[in-house]
Design a protein around this motif. Structure first.
Motif, PDB file in Angstrom:
ATOM      1  N   LYS A 113       2.060   2.067  -3.445  1.00 25.18           N
ATOM      2  CA  LYS A 113       0.994   2.638  -4.267  1.00 25.18           C
ATOM      3  C   LYS A 113       0.776   4.110  -3.931  1.00 25.18           C
ATOM      4  O   LYS A 113       0.615   4.949  -4.829  1.00 25.18           O
ATOM      5  N   ILE A 114       0.793   4.442  -2.652  1.00 28.11           N
ATOM      6  CA  ILE A 114       0.615   5.841  -2.246  1.00 28.11           C
ATOM      7  C   ILE A 114       1.753   6.700  -2.797  1.00 28.11           C
ATOM      8  O   ILE A 114       1.531   7.811  -3.308  1.00 28.11           O
ATOM      9  N   MET A 115       2.987   6.197  -2.714  1.00 27.73           N
ATOM     10  CA  MET A 115       4.127   6.967  -3.213  1.00 27.73           C
ATOM     11  C   MET A 115       4.060   7.142  -4.730  1.00 27.73           C
ATOM     12  O   MET A 115       4.430   8.195  -5.264  1.00 27.73           O
ATOM     13  N   GLU A 151       1.261   7.239  -6.506  1.00 33.09           N
ATOM     14  CA  GLU A 151       0.195   8.214  -6.757  1.00 33.09           C
ATOM     15  C   GLU A 151       0.671   9.638  -6.479  1.00 33.09           C
ATOM     16  O   GLU A 151       0.333  10.578  -7.221  1.00 33.09           O
ATOM     17  N   GLU A 152       1.455   9.812  -5.429  1.00 29.75           N
ATOM     18  CA  GLU A 152       1.988  11.142  -5.124  1.00 29.75           C
ATOM     19  C   GLU A 152       2.987  11.584  -6.193  1.00 29.75           C
ATOM     20  O   GLU A 152       3.029  12.760  -6.580  1.00 29.75           O
ATOM     21  N   ASP A 192       8.866   9.578   1.750  1.00 29.53           N
ATOM     22  CA  ASP A 192       7.755   9.653   2.698  1.00 29.53           C
ATOM     23  C   ASP A 192       8.236  10.457   3.899  1.00 29.53           C
ATOM     24  O   ASP A 192       8.967   9.955   4.752  1.00 29.53           O
ATOM     25  N   GLU A 210      11.052   4.753   1.655  1.00 28.07           N
ATOM     26  CA  GLU A 210      10.271   5.722   2.433  1.00 28.07           C
ATOM     27  C   GLU A 210      11.156   6.833   2.982  1.00 28.07           C
ATOM     28  O   GLU A 210      10.710   7.976   3.125  1.00 28.07           O
ATOM     29  N   LEU A 220      -0.194   1.575 -11.771  1.00 27.61           N
ATOM     30  CA  LEU A 220      -1.311   1.515 -10.822  1.00 27.61           C
ATOM     31  C   LEU A 220      -2.301   0.417 -11.194  1.00 27.61           C
ATOM     32  O   LEU A 220      -2.883  -0.232 -10.310  1.00 27.61           O
ATOM     33  N   GLU A 272      -6.336  -2.637  -6.711  1.00 29.65           N
ATOM     34  CA  GLU A 272      -6.957  -1.949  -5.578  1.00 29.65           C
ATOM     35  C   GLU A 272      -6.529  -2.512  -4.232  1.00 29.65           C
ATOM     36  O   GLU A 272      -6.913  -1.997  -3.187  1.00 29.65           O
ATOM     37  N   TYR A 331      -1.469  -6.543  -3.248  1.00 26.09           N
ATOM     38  CA  TYR A 331      -1.287  -5.681  -4.414  1.00 26.09           C
ATOM     39  C   TYR A 331      -0.478  -6.423  -5.472  1.00 26.09           C
ATOM     40  O   TYR A 331       0.370  -7.260  -5.149  1.00 26.09           O
ATOM     41  N   PHE A 343       0.835  -1.201   0.000  1.00 32.01           N
ATOM     42  CA  PHE A 343       0.000   0.000   0.000  1.00 32.01           C
ATOM     43  C   PHE A 343       0.871   1.252   0.000  1.00 32.01           C
ATOM     44  O   PHE A 343       0.566   2.237  -0.678  1.00 32.01           O
ATOM     45  N   SER A 344       1.976   1.208   0.753  1.00 31.88           N
ATOM     46  CA  SER A 344       2.872   2.367   0.818  1.00 31.88           C
ATOM     47  C   SER A 344       3.440   2.695  -0.557  1.00 31.88           C
ATOM     48  O   SER A 344       3.541   3.872  -0.939  1.00 31.88           O
TER      49      SER A 344
END
Length: 404
Positions: free
Chosen positions: A11-13, A15-16, A95, A91, A34, A39, A45, A8-9
């Motif tokens: 995917k967030i990175m 997207e950012e 992050d 991260e 993505l 999802e 993932y 999940f981390s």
């Protein structure tokens, strides 16, 4: 066996990171990443080689648009997805909250260590009020030696640590290395002078100094590998990784992807300023029959002809697949050029001199259109000249700055 990762981390990175570019081509490749990740239903993932390839494709698209920091970001994402980097490492770069947590943990560990050191000194003074600095040093040396006997048990008479604590131990070890590498001025006066210099130093000048130092280190590593007779192509390739400057100023960067067709894996694919491809084919430095004299006249030996033929086939395949490669990867491979790096005069037998090797290669290259053959000797000498020129320009720039 490769260990593929996803989370999940990540995917967030990703997207950012998508918000950091406005190029539609880069957006398309990020969207592909993505889609592969999905999802995350059930906390799972998408991962595997397709994800790694998709992330590398994003990095390559960023290079084509000269978005170099973003390209490096996706190369690191690919490193994590391919099992080469831990998530904590990625991260740390991208992050901010995770980095703050790591820094806070290290600060607490440092404070804890300092507190324990003070307690140890207090205990020493309580037991021996006349203790000297020598006694204190002996105490801490004993503590340091005793850590060599610490270990993590397997649960039978020992201590079974969860994985997260093992990772914390790794982080603590990393922190220890960082602290060991801190500069230690010889005196308070030296420290003051260093502080004043760093306050007045131009950030661009420091960046240039660091870049020059890194290039010198890379060149020294390559020279050492070339001078070892048993160095394989793999060893030399590792020394040239991300060192595209060695091949001259015509190249923007080294491309992340090495395979553009099922039949070809390129040693070092370089991107020219016009978006076209340049291929570097690496061979061993220790080639005894690089130049031979079978009938009184010097000519290049069979290893050179074999390497050139192999490279010609690469260029032919890239020419034939130009439309597909351009559409899929954004790299123009039509009329791509190539450099073959092979041999060194120090390994050539038969009494052939370095100058004779150079002359023979020069004659040979005049009959080639898209391929140039050079030795590691030529490559190293050219890189040394570029470094010397860069150093001279840097010194000249400093002098002008002081004059102004």
């Amino acid at each position: 066996m490769a260990i593929f990762r996803s989370s999940f981390s990540l995917k967030i990175m990703v997207e950012e990171a998508r918000k950091l570019t406005e190029h539609a081509g880069v957006h398309e490749r990020i969207d592909t990443v993505l889609r592969i990740m999905g999802e995350g239903y059930g906390g799972t993932y998408g991962k595997g080689r397709p994800l790694v390839n998709a992330l590398e494709d994003v990095a390559q698209a960023c290079l084509l648009h000269e978005e170099f920091p973003l390209a490096q970001r996706f190369q690191r994402f690919a490193g994590y997805a391919g099992g080469k980097l831990f998530l904590d490492t990625v991260e740390h770069y991208y992050d901010a909250k995770a980095r703050q947590r790591s820094e806070e943990f290290m600060r607490r560990m440092a404070a804890m260590g300092s507190d324990r050191a003070v307690s140890a000194l207090e205990a020493l003074c309580a037991e021996n009020p006349d203790a000297s600095v020598t006694d204190a040093l002996a105490l801490f040396r004993g503590i340091a030696r005793s850590t060599n006997h610490l270990s993590i048990g397997d649960g039978e008479g020992g201590i079974q640590l969860p994985a997260k604590y093992l990772k914390r131990l790794q982080q603590f070890g990393h922190m220890e290395l960082i602290l060991r590498d801190l500069p230690r001025p010889a005196s308070a006066e030296t420290a003051r002078m260093m502080n004043e210099f760093l306050e007045d130093a131009d950030a661009g000048m420091l960046a240039q100094l660091l870049e020059l130092r890194a290039r010198r280190a890379g060149l020294a590593s390559l020279r050492a590998a070339v001078d070892r007779p048993d160095s394989s192509e793999t060893v030399i390739h590792a020394c040239l990784k991300n060192q595209e400057w060695i091949f001259g100023g015509a190249f923007v960067s080294e491309l992340a992807r090495r395979q553009y067709t099922p039949d070809t894996i390129l040693d070092i694919p370089l991107l020219r300023g016009d978006g076209s491809l340049h291929v570097v084919e690496l061979k061993r430095a220790n080639i005894e029959k690089l130049a031979i004299r079978p009938s009184g006249q010097l000519m290049l030996g069979a290893p050179v002809h074999h390497a050139v033929s192999q490279t010609q086939n690469y260029l032919r395949i890239l020419d034939e697949g130009r439309e597909t490669i351009l559409a899929r990867y954004g790299v123009d491979t039509r009329r791509a050029s190539a450099t073959v790096v092979i041999g060194h005069s120090q390994y050539v037998s038969g009494g052939v001199t370095p100058q004779e090797v150079a002359d023979t290669l020069r004659t040979y290259n005049t009959h080639l259109a898209r391929i140039e053959v050079i030795t590691y000797e030529t490559l190293l000498e050219s890189a040394e000249r570029m470094l010397a020129l860069s150093s001279a320009e840097h010194v000249s720039g400093q002098a002008e700055g002081y004059t102004a």
